[in-house]
Design a protein around this motif. Structure first.
Motif, PDB file in Angstrom:
ATOM      1  N   HIS A 249      14.799   4.734   4.831  1.00  0.00           N
ATOM      2  CA  HIS A 249      14.695   4.084   6.140  1.00  0.00           C
ATOM      3  C   HIS A 249      13.447   3.219   6.174  1.00  0.00           C
ATOM      4  CE1 HIS A 249      17.689   7.088   7.337  1.00  0.00           C
ATOM      5  NE2 HIS A 249      16.964   7.898   6.597  1.00  0.00           N
ATOM      6  N   GLU A 250      13.611   2.006   6.729  1.00  0.00           N
ATOM      7  CA  GLU A 250      12.451   1.117   6.808  1.00  0.00           C
ATOM      8  C   GLU A 250      11.751   1.334   8.138  1.00  0.00           C
ATOM      9  OE1 GLU A 250      13.586  -2.997   5.999  1.00  0.00           O
ATOM     10  OE2 GLU A 250      15.045  -2.175   4.578  1.00  0.00           O
ATOM     11  N   LEU A 251      10.446   1.475   8.089  1.00  0.00           N
ATOM     12  CA  LEU A 251       9.674   1.670   9.315  1.00  0.00           C
ATOM     13  C   LEU A 251       8.587   0.605   9.376  1.00  0.00           C
ATOM     14  CD1 LEU A 251       8.883   3.841  11.656  1.00  0.00           C
ATOM     15  CD2 LEU A 251       7.076   4.424  10.061  1.00  0.00           C
ATOM     16  N   GLU A 252       8.670  -0.257  10.408  1.00  0.00           N
ATOM     17  CA  GLU A 252       7.629  -1.263  10.550  1.00  0.00           C
ATOM     18  C   GLU A 252       6.420  -0.596  11.200  1.00  0.00           C
ATOM     19  OE1 GLU A 252       9.168  -5.074  11.744  1.00  0.00           O
ATOM     20  OE2 GLU A 252       7.175  -5.559  12.541  1.00  0.00           O
ATOM     21  N   VAL A 253       5.300  -0.591  10.495  1.00  0.00           N
ATOM     22  CA  VAL A 253       4.135   0.144  11.011  1.00  0.00           C
ATOM     23  C   VAL A 253       3.488  -0.678  12.134  1.00  0.00           C
ATOM     24  CG1 VAL A 253       1.935   1.238  10.403  1.00  0.00           C
ATOM     25  CG2 VAL A 253       3.805   1.180   8.722  1.00  0.00           C
ATOM     26  N   PRO A 254       3.350  -0.095  13.336  1.00  0.00           N
ATOM     27  CA  PRO A 254       2.852  -0.867  14.479  1.00  0.00           C
ATOM     28  C   PRO A 254       1.366  -1.197  14.380  1.00  0.00           C
ATOM     29  CG  PRO A 254       3.311   1.418  15.110  1.00  0.00           C
ATOM     30  CD  PRO A 254       3.705   1.280  13.684  1.00  0.00           C
ATOM     31  N   ASP A 255       0.932  -2.215  15.169  1.00  0.00           N
ATOM     32  CA  ASP A 255      -0.494  -2.567  15.248  1.00  0.00           C
ATOM     33  C   ASP A 255      -1.281  -1.307  15.560  1.00  0.00           C
ATOM     34  OD1 ASP A 255       0.323  -5.106  14.970  1.00  0.00           O
ATOM     35  OD2 ASP A 255      -0.051  -5.730  17.050  1.00  0.00           O
ATOM     36  N   GLY A 256      -2.441  -1.191  14.999  1.00  0.00           N
ATOM     37  CA  GLY A 256      -3.282  -0.026  15.310  1.00  0.00           C
ATOM     38  C   GLY A 256      -3.060   1.128  14.352  1.00  0.00           C
ATOM     39  N   GLU A 257      -1.886   1.165  13.714  1.00  0.00           N
ATOM     40  CA  GLU A 257      -1.632   2.266  12.765  1.00  0.00           C
ATOM     41  C   GLU A 257      -1.672   1.800  11.321  1.00  0.00           C
ATOM     42  OE1 GLU A 257       1.814   4.663  13.628  1.00  0.00           O
ATOM     43  OE2 GLU A 257       1.385   4.561  15.775  1.00  0.00           O
ATOM     44  N   ARG A 258      -1.822   0.456  11.146  1.00  0.00           N
ATOM     45  CA  ARG A 258      -1.840  -0.059   9.772  1.00  0.00           C
ATOM     46  C   ARG A 258      -3.220   0.125   9.156  1.00  0.00           C
ATOM     47  NH1 ARG A 258       1.067  -4.302  12.198  1.00  0.00           N
ATOM     48  NH2 ARG A 258      -0.849  -5.475  12.453  1.00  0.00           N
ATOM     49  N   ALA A 259      -3.241   0.100   7.777  1.00  0.00           N
ATOM     50  CA  ALA A 259      -4.515   0.146   7.062  1.00  0.00           C
ATOM     51  C   ALA A 259      -5.338  -1.076   7.477  1.00  0.00           C
ATOM     52  CB  ALA A 259      -4.255   0.131   5.565  1.00  0.00           C
ATOM     53  N   HIS A 260      -6.685  -0.954   7.357  1.00  0.00           N
ATOM     54  CA  HIS A 260      -7.581  -1.996   7.851  1.00  0.00           C
ATOM     55  C   HIS A 260      -7.303  -3.383   7.256  1.00  0.00           C
ATOM     56  CE1 HIS A 260      -9.385  -0.292   4.194  1.00  0.00           C
ATOM     57  NE2 HIS A 260      -9.949  -1.464   3.999  1.00  0.00           N
ATOM     58  N   TYR A 261      -6.738  -3.437   6.019  1.00  0.00           N
ATOM     59  CA  TYR A 261      -6.567  -4.707   5.323  1.00  0.00           C
ATOM     60  C   TYR A 261      -5.229  -5.377   5.630  1.00  0.00           C
ATOM     61  CZ  TYR A 261      -4.119  -1.273   2.478  1.00  0.00           C
ATOM     62  OH  TYR A 261      -3.305  -0.244   2.078  1.00  0.00           O
ATOM     63  N   SER A 262      -4.329  -4.677   6.339  1.00  0.00           N
ATOM     64  CA  SER A 262      -2.952  -5.163   6.398  1.00  0.00           C
ATOM     65  C   SER A 262      -2.592  -5.861   7.709  1.00  0.00           C
ATOM     66  CB  SER A 262      -1.978  -4.004   6.185  1.00  0.00           C
ATOM     67  OG  SER A 262      -0.665  -4.490   6.269  1.00  0.00           O
ATOM     68  N   HIS A 264       0.753  -6.841   8.116  1.00  0.00           N
ATOM     69  CA  HIS A 264       2.152  -6.454   8.331  1.00  0.00           C
ATOM     70  C   HIS A 264       2.501  -5.403   7.281  1.00  0.00           C
ATOM     71  CE1 HIS A 264       6.182  -7.144   9.891  1.00  0.00           C
ATOM     72  NE2 HIS A 264       6.651  -7.196   8.663  1.00  0.00           N
ATOM     73  N   THR A 265       3.064  -4.279   7.714  1.00  0.00           N
ATOM     74  CA  THR A 265       3.398  -3.221   6.747  1.00  0.00           C
ATOM     75  C   THR A 265       4.771  -2.643   7.050  1.00  0.00           C
ATOM     76  OG1 THR A 265       1.082  -2.576   6.497  1.00  0.00           O
ATOM     77  CG2 THR A 265       2.704  -0.948   5.797  1.00  0.00           C
ATOM     78  N   ILE A 266       5.537  -2.443   5.988  1.00  0.00           N
ATOM     79  CA  ILE A 266       6.775  -1.665   6.127  1.00  0.00           C
ATOM     80  C   ILE A 266       6.642  -0.440   5.235  1.00  0.00           C
ATOM     81  CG2 ILE A 266       9.225  -1.581   5.524  1.00  0.00           C
ATOM     82  CD1 ILE A 266       9.585  -4.316   6.575  1.00  0.00           C
ATOM     83  N   ASP A 267       6.848   0.733   5.818  1.00  0.00           N
ATOM     84  CA  ASP A 267       6.933   1.955   5.021  1.00  0.00           C
ATOM     85  C   ASP A 267       8.404   2.218   4.731  1.00  0.00           C
ATOM     86  OD1 ASP A 267       4.255   2.389   5.013  1.00  0.00           O
ATOM     87  OD2 ASP A 267       4.264   4.002   6.512  1.00  0.00           O
ATOM     88  N   PHE A 268       8.697   2.540   3.480  1.00  0.00           N
ATOM     89  CA  PHE A 268      10.054   2.960   3.124  1.00  0.00           C
ATOM     90  C   PHE A 268      10.036   4.477   3.144  1.00  0.00           C
ATOM     91  CE2 PHE A 268      12.075  -0.987   1.979  1.00  0.00           C
ATOM     92  CZ  PHE A 268      10.968  -1.818   1.903  1.00  0.00           C
ATOM     93  N   GLU A 269      10.706   5.044   4.136  1.00  0.00           N
ATOM     94  CA  GLU A 269      10.700   6.501   4.270  1.00  0.00           C
ATOM     95  C   GLU A 269      11.963   7.095   3.653  1.00  0.00           C
ATOM     96  OE1 GLU A 269       7.922   7.414   7.982  1.00  0.00           O
ATOM     97  OE2 GLU A 269       9.991   7.034   8.534  1.00  0.00           O
ATOM     98  N   PHE A 270      11.813   8.315   3.179  1.00  0.00           N
ATOM     99  CA  PHE A 270      12.933   8.991   2.512  1.00  0.00           C
ATOM    100  C   PHE A 270      13.218  10.299   3.244  1.00  0.00           C
ATOM    101  CE2 PHE A 270      14.575  11.814  -0.884  1.00  0.00           C
ATOM    102  CZ  PHE A 270      15.661  11.062  -1.303  1.00  0.00           C
ATOM    103  N   ASP A 271      14.497  10.693   3.277  1.00  0.00           N
ATOM    104  CA  ASP A 271      14.857  11.981   3.890  1.00  0.00           C
ATOM    105  C   ASP A 271      14.633  13.094   2.870  1.00  0.00           C
ATOM    106  OD1 ASP A 271      15.604  10.919   6.347  1.00  0.00           O
ATOM    107  OD2 ASP A 271      17.620  10.449   5.625  1.00  0.00           O
ATOM    108  N   LEU A 279       7.931   7.115   1.223  1.00  0.00           N
ATOM    109  CA  LEU A 279       8.160   7.079  -0.225  1.00  0.00           C
ATOM    110  C   LEU A 279       7.357   5.921  -0.815  1.00  0.00           C
ATOM    111  CD1 LEU A 279       9.745   7.818  -2.842  1.00  0.00           C
ATOM    112  CD2 LEU A 279      11.650   6.463  -1.965  1.00  0.00           C
ATOM    113  N   TYR A 280       7.540   4.711  -0.246  1.00  0.00           N
ATOM    114  CA  TYR A 280       6.833   3.513  -0.729  1.00  0.00           C
ATOM    115  C   TYR A 280       6.255   2.741   0.453  1.00  0.00           C
ATOM    116  CZ  TYR A 280       9.993   4.200  -4.761  1.00  0.00           C
ATOM    117  OH  TYR A 280      10.703   4.713  -5.813  1.00  0.00           O
ATOM    118  N   GLY A 281       5.353   1.823   0.141  1.00  0.00           N
ATOM    119  CA  GLY A 281       4.808   0.946   1.181  1.00  0.00           C
ATOM    120  C   GLY A 281       4.840  -0.497   0.710  1.00  0.00           C
ATOM    121  N   LEU A 282       4.957  -1.403   1.693  1.00  0.00           N
ATOM    122  CA  LEU A 282       4.896  -2.837   1.390  1.00  0.00           C
ATOM    123  C   LEU A 282       3.963  -3.446   2.426  1.00  0.00           C
ATOM    124  CD1 LEU A 282       5.963  -5.414  -0.067  1.00  0.00           C
ATOM    125  CD2 LEU A 282       7.878  -5.409   1.537  1.00  0.00           C
ATOM    126  N   ALA A 283       2.872  -4.085   1.952  1.00  0.00           N
ATOM    127  CA  ALA A 283       1.866  -4.575   2.915  1.00  0.00           C
ATOM    128  C   ALA A 283       1.482  -6.024   2.628  1.00  0.00           C
ATOM    129  CB  ALA A 283       0.625  -3.689   2.839  1.00  0.00           C
TER     130      ALA A 283
END
Ligand code: ATP
Length: 463
Positions: A249-262, A264-271, A279-283
């Motif tokens: 599942h793709e989760l777009e990480v909202p403002d305020g919760e992203r790492a300081h350098y990012s 735009h971030t999408i976390d790829f979550e796994f069940d 599972l993975y991150g894309l920043a």
């Protein structure tokens, strides 16, 4: 609903950990000394599985592209690297300690009751104040133990690529966009390592730093095309290793919760059996890292674009993959239990098997003589084994094993448990009637007779 789904998450994890130990995939680190929390040792089959995953990753992201440069940077880096990256100042988790049992917890992972009542989940004692705990392992380089000799075991592979940006530009003169890729160990002194390989203190990452032109203005969204392209490539890689797309599942990480350098971030979550988690991150790291390293090192890390005759600091998009989390996701996704034990004429209650994709399975084919104590069967089985080893491969990997341990039913069970897709058996009909060999399918238990001449093509087509 399958038996696997009926088991609760904890039981599934216990079964997977036990299978990994029993069959030589993964062991607890330093086990004979009682272990070392957050460390795991890979045995022969675990290494084979992990190497297959690494090879698929390297093939997709480095070998099959002409815009990617592989590096293998040192784990120990100049301490200024980690000041520039922000890790010395900010790579910390919130830590709370129980005043009674002295157990330590990550404050952000406590349940509501423990948080509001400051009550220890282990002994009901009083939890102390939340402190910031830096997760980098600190060490000293050389004989001195002064501050100048301080270094850290890298907590991510990314910085090894940023500090080599200029080396690659000067030696290969790549045109933008281009990327650096690396597979290697990372270390984090996690407060609460848990869930097997999911949260370890020593683990491997597969990361890419992909450099693009900076946006012309605030409205320029060219970067999004590269970002979206990597979303597709990450999904394609998950298919390469056989992961069920429905569990990701793709989760777009909202403002305020992203790492300081990012930006735009999408976390790829796994069940996972223990819940839905990263599972993975894309920043989109912007120009943060190259700018920081330019400032701290006083070395100009800008890029000169020959076509546009412009000099600038490139922006960067980072797909980040946990290798051990991939191994665990593959194992969790492949773990199955069914009632097929009886098919192998074995009186067993259930059959455990790993429905691994052939691309990652440690062995693709196992070859057996029907009986171990009949030299003519063993001789023929060895010949067939050598023939398959020489002539059969999936993307250059043969992955064939010979097994004559125990009776045939036990061998099928063993190969099922380690995820071998096909078992080839040499029996008396092979010898006496030239009736070919039997090929048994791991998932269905179905056996087919195949002539020796057709065997390689048969396997090659199936796998
Ligand atoms: P988490 O939120 O789960 O701690 P993270 O966001 O800190 O992860 P990143 O810093 O983005 O993780 O690291 C990149 C990847 O490295 C993660 O997506 C994950 O696959 C892997 N990874 C991170 N920490 C660990 C760990 N302690 N053990 C195993 N793999 C890890």
């Amino acid at each position: 609903m399958s038996k696997t789904q009926e088991k609760d998450g904890d039981n599934v994890m216990e079964s997977i950990i036990s299978l990994c130990k029993r069959r030589g995939f993964i062991f607890q680190g330093s086990e004979i000394y009682g272990g070392l929390a957050g460390t795991w040792d890979y045995g022969p089959l675990g290494v084979a599985l992990k190497n297959n995953i690494k090879k698929l990753w390297w093939k997709r992201f480095v070998d099959d592209r002409d815009d990617m440069y592989g590096v293998d940077a040192a784990i120990l880096m100049n301490q200024k690297t980690w000041e520039a990256s922000g890790h010395v100042g900010g790579f910390a988790d919130p830590l709370v300690e129980c005043s009674k049992c002295k157990h330590r917890f990550r404050a952000d992972q406590l349940d509501a009751e423990a948080t509001t009542k400051k009550k220890c989940p282990d002994c009901d004692g009083k939890l102390g104040e939340t402190k910031s705990f830096n997760m980098m392992f600190k060490t000293h380089v050389g004989a001195g133990e002064d501050t100048a000799s301080v270094s850290y075991l890298r907590p991510e592979t990314a910085q090894g690529m940023f500090v080599n940006f200029k080396n690659i530009v000067d030696s290969f003169h790549p045109k933008l966009p281009f990327g650096l890729a690396q597979i290697g160990k990372a270390f984090r002194n996690e407060i609460a390592p848990r869930d097997f390989l999911f949260r370890a203190r020593e683990f491997e990452q597969m990361e890419i730093e992909y450099f693009i032109k900076p946006p012309k203005d605030a409205k320029d969204s060219e970067w999004k095309k590269t970002f979206d392209n990597f979303v597709g490539e990450i999904k394609a890689f998950m298919a390469d290793v056989g992961l069920d797309a429905k569990k990701v599942h793709e989760l777009e990480v909202p403002d305020g919760e992203r790492a300081h350098y990012s930006k735009h971030t999408i976390d790829f979550e796994f069940d996972w059996p223990f819940g839905r988690k990263e599972l993975y991150g894309l920043a989109y790291r912007t120009d943060f890292d190259l700018k920081q390293h330019s400032d701290f090192s006083k070395v100009d890390l800008s890029y000169f674009d020959e076509d546009a005759k412009e000099r600038f600091i490139p922006h960067c998009i980072e797909p980040s993959f946990g290798l051990d989390r991939t191994v665990l996701a593959v194992l969790c996704d492949a773990y199955r239990e069914d009632d097929m034990g009886a098919l192998d004429k074995e009186k067993v209650e259930k059959r455990i098997f790993l429905k691994l994709a052939p691309s990652v399975a440690p062995y693709k084919v196992a070859v057996f003589p029907l009986l171990k104590n009949k030299p003519e069967l063993v001789k023929k089985a060895k010949e067939v084994f050598e023939m398959i080893k020489k002539e059969f491969s999936i993307k250059g990997v043969s992955g064939v094993t010979f097994d004559d341990n125990g009776n045939i039913g036990k061998r099928y069970r063993r190969q099922d448990e380690i995820g071998t897709p096909y078992c080839v058996t040499i029996d008396f009909d092979t010898l006496e009637k030239s009736a070919g060999v039997t090929v048994r399918d791991r998932d269905t238990g179905k056996q087919e007779r195949v002539t020796e001449g057709e065997l390689i093509d048969f396997l090659q087509n199936k796998l």
